[in-house]
Enzyme design. Sequence first.
Site, PDB file in Angstrom:
ATOM      1  CB  THR A 384      -0.926  -0.059   1.282  1.00 24.64           C
ATOM      2  OG1 THR A 384      -1.721  -1.285   1.173  1.00 24.64           O
ATOM      3  CG2 THR A 384      -1.795   1.151   1.582  1.00 24.64           C
ATOM      4  CG  ASN A 404      -5.149  -6.405  -0.150  1.00 25.28           C
ATOM      5  OD1 ASN A 404      -4.551  -5.715   0.908  1.00 25.28           O
ATOM      6  ND2 ASN A 404      -5.784  -7.461  -0.172  1.00 25.28           N
ATOM      7  CG  ASP A 426      -8.142  -5.931   2.784  1.00 21.77           C
ATOM      8  OD1 ASP A 426      -7.432  -7.001   3.219  1.00 21.77           O
ATOM      9  OD2 ASP A 426      -8.063  -4.808   2.444  1.00 21.77           O
ATOM     10  CB  SER A 456      -5.886  -1.897   8.619  1.00 22.71           C
ATOM     11  OG  SER A 456      -6.489  -3.177   8.958  1.00 22.71           O
TER      12      SER A 456
HETATM   13  O1  DON Z   1      -7.030  -2.010   3.220  1.00 22.93           O
HETATM   14  C1  DON Z   1      -6.149  -2.787   3.895  1.00 22.93           C
HETATM   15  O2  DON Z   1      -6.116  -2.410   5.120  1.00 22.93           O
HETATM   16  C2  DON Z   1      -5.408  -3.529   3.223  1.00 22.93           C
HETATM   17  N1  DON Z   1      -5.692  -3.725   1.820  1.00 22.93           N
HETATM   18  C3  DON Z   1      -4.035  -2.671   3.077  1.00 22.93           C
HETATM   19  C4  DON Z   1      -2.915  -3.431   2.448  1.00 22.93           C
HETATM   20  C5  DON Z   1      -1.425  -3.051   2.587  1.00 22.93           C
HETATM   21  O3  DON Z   1      -1.265  -2.081   3.411  1.00 22.93           O
HETATM   22  C6  DON Z   1      -0.562  -3.782   1.964  1.00 22.93           C
HETATM   23  N2  DON Z   1       0.905  -3.163   2.326  1.00 22.93           N
HETATM   24  N3  DON Z   1       1.863  -3.254   2.862  1.00 22.93           N
END
Ligand code: DON
Length: 573
Positions: A384, A404, A426, A456
């Site tokens: 992310t 994601n 998720d 998150s």
């Molecule tokens: O929305 C979320 O919580 C996850 N899809 C975030 C993914 C994420 O942070 C991956 N990174 N390092």
Amino acid sequence: MQRTIKLLTKLKISSTLIVLVIVFASCVSGQLGKNNSGEFKNGMVVTAHPEASKVGIYILKKGGNAVDAAVAVQFALAVVYPNAGNIGGGGFMVYRSAKGEVNALDFREKAAASASRDMYLDSAGNPVVDKSLFGHLAAGVPGSVAGMVEAHQKYGKLSWREVVQPAIDLAENGFKITKRQSAELNGLHRKLMDININGTAMVNLESTWQENSLLVQTELANTLKLIQQKGKAGFYEGAVADSIVAEMQRGKGLITKEDLKNYRAVWRKPITGSYRGYKIITMPPTSSGGIALIQLLQSVEPYPLKKWGHNSDSTVQVIVEAERRVYADRATHLGDPDFYSVPQKELLDPVYNKRRMANFNWAAATPSDQILAGVIKGKESEETTHFSIVDHEGNAVSITTTLNGSYGSLVVVKGGGFLLNNEMDDFSVKPGAPNMYGLVGGEANAIAPNKRMLSSMTPTIVEKEGKLFMVVGTPGGSTIITSVFQTIINVVDFDMNMQVAVAAKKFHHQWLPDEVYVEKDAIDSLSTQKLEAKGYKIINRGAIGRVDAILKTTWGAYQAGADPRGDDTALGY
Ligand code: DON
């Protein structure tokens, strides 16, 4: 350009495949990234990639405000940081104007209208490994383009054309990849190839990428031009929408033209809370991040963290016990507020969070199987990226955006030159079944048509005495919440400056599994021994978070925190 042509000829691959290559590139972590911290008076941009930070500063210097710069950075990251920067994913924005007006924008992906609760289960009712993670079925309806259009319409000052142009230039003319990206490119993953070309044509890919190789993405440039010309319709209708739908038909995905046309980003009321006199402004559901962050802060506020010291055994113990309880709540009570009644008021009540900590025992770890989500009375991979921007008027933007997993579903839209997310993972695909971050969930986050999956991500802005104090956020899946939390307390409780707070080693507990994940040397060996003696299972792991943050100092300067775990770069003027 010549370098690119040479590479293209050598590799005999189309620009789509070049995208795939890059796309795979930036996920492997390695050496410490260069980061350029410092203090500046007028404005600051901190992002995961030097080229994206340059775009942000260029827009600010051109007279754009923080939102103009944020939109330009979001599109630039889709070009220069394609493992997480995106137009095929989604995210959240928290905004605070110089005058103190706050707002939050939810441009999270949605499940397609034909999605169903058990779509990732086999006939015996068990989750099918990887079905929600890779390939076309893993993708939710993208939200980023709608989000950027919405943010720009409401707050932008420069023209749409001007804010999209830098990304087009980067895609069309190419940019020089970083050393980290070249290493990642050379480690190209076979699965990426399998998903996109169903064959072995890429198996003999040579390891020719080097630092400063030029990467050109012609198809992506064309997609960005359509977005520049037609705004939202340039992505959700017409040629790009046709390519997404054709891609879905090729790979048995669910997203239809109607799903795309119906997608809307939503303005939501930010969550606010207080911690030791500071005001926290953060993301409400569809993210769990804001609620969980305030819960964590409320849970530890009664304890003298400063006296105990940063990452001392007592500090770690209290934080771990708070995290255990807060993540248990997350698993039960959090989901898309348009579908599920989240007990927000109750979870944000300081009395509730104090009560949750009441059974914490100094002598021994509380086993997670003895912790259930709180009873609410009357209740009805990682990649992310985060960026923080402040302009010369003092308007602030905090955006976390994602596909994601690294490179999302690994599906590149043929002809469109961009990747689709794998955000469907998720959702809680089955009650109690862990997702790729080990997070579990239930009814609140079950799959339903057009529903947003729980996140998150925790883009956050902090005020001190009614004035801007900090802009902060990070990637890291389930660890996002704890990284943002620890960065804030590093400044508030442990008097660190922004860069030190960002770079400081972090640790993480998420209720289940009942383990404390620790970056190397985050906790000294004596404290580790004391914690282990009390029953805490300490597990070393790689980097936690890549925080990009800005702090307003008492002397009125903007101070940068660009995470050395990546190529993150702070620029100011
Ligand atoms: O929305 C979320 O919580 C996850 N899809 C975030 C993914 C994420 O942070 C991956 N990174 N390092």
